[in-house]
Design a protein around this motif. Structure first.
Motif: not given
Length: 213
Positions: A95-100, A85-87, A78-82
């Motif tokens: 996703n790497l860009k979002k996490y960065l 911002r995707t399941t 759930q934390k990762l999805e937040e």
């Protein structure tokens, strides 16, 4: 029909309860096989009740651990999805860009980090074809130009360049000689435990190594 599914026969005569001998329970549980098996003698197994109860508790503890682990993992996802911002939690460029972006907003830099385990060049000596004697002999020499998982580094910044093989890269400065290195962030952990930075790096590393192809 199996015995477990057979209903009791109400017409069958029941034993005279007045003739039944009382059951005395002591501190030992006795399991007794009355019939011979393959011609062998009767087998009697005595198990101390304390040990029996301990075994029951151990099995219950295993079930509780499994349930706790499942809940922990669901919370983590759930934390990762937040964060992403995707399941779809797969490690890819999007996703790497979002996490960065998330880490740049939440990670306190600089911070002191070290390796979680041996870096690639060290694996040759610890788990590869190299041997420990050679490792000890060459270690100090190689360490002058190579980073070691035993070193401590100041994490200076997160590189804007990344790829799916190594993930997010961290620019580091070794505390002993100020030599700079760029290493995968997933291979690092904070020196200070129980901190926000520690949780952030641990979560990222777990995500990266769990959801990489």
């Amino acid at each position: 029909m199996s015995k477990s599914n057979q209903k009791p026969n109400k017409n069958k005569s029941q034993p005279d309860t007045g003739k039944l001998k009382p059951i005395i329970i002591d501190e030992t549980i006795v399991s007794r096989k009355s019939a011979k098996v393959n011609g062998a003698e009767n087998i009697t197994i005595n198990i101390p009740i304390e040990k029996f109860l301990q075994q029951i508790g151990a099995f219950q503890g295993m079930e509780d651990d499994d349930e706790a682990e499942q809940v922990h993992w669901e919370v983590f996802e759930q934390k990762l999805e937040e964060v992403l911002r995707t399941t779809d939690l797969e490690v890819d460029l999007t996703n790497l860009k979002k996490y960065l972006k998330y880490l740049k907003q939440n990670l306190t830099i600089p911070c002191l980090v070290t390796g979680t385990e041996e870096f690639e060049w060290e694996e040759y000596y610890t788990i590869g074809p190299g041997n420990k004697k050679e490792y000890q002999k060459e270690y100090q020499k190689l360490k002058k130009t190579q980073p070691s998982y035993t070193d401590e580094f100041n994490l200076l910044k997160l590189d804007s360049k990344f790829d799916v093989d190594y993930g997010i890269l961290a620019v580091l400065e070794r505390t002993t000689d100020q030599r700079k290195f760029t290493l995968p962030l997933a291979d690092l952990e904070t020196v200070a435990e129980d901190s926000t930075n520690s949780e952030l790096l641990e979560d990222y590393s777990l995500w990266f190594y769990t959801y990489s192809e």
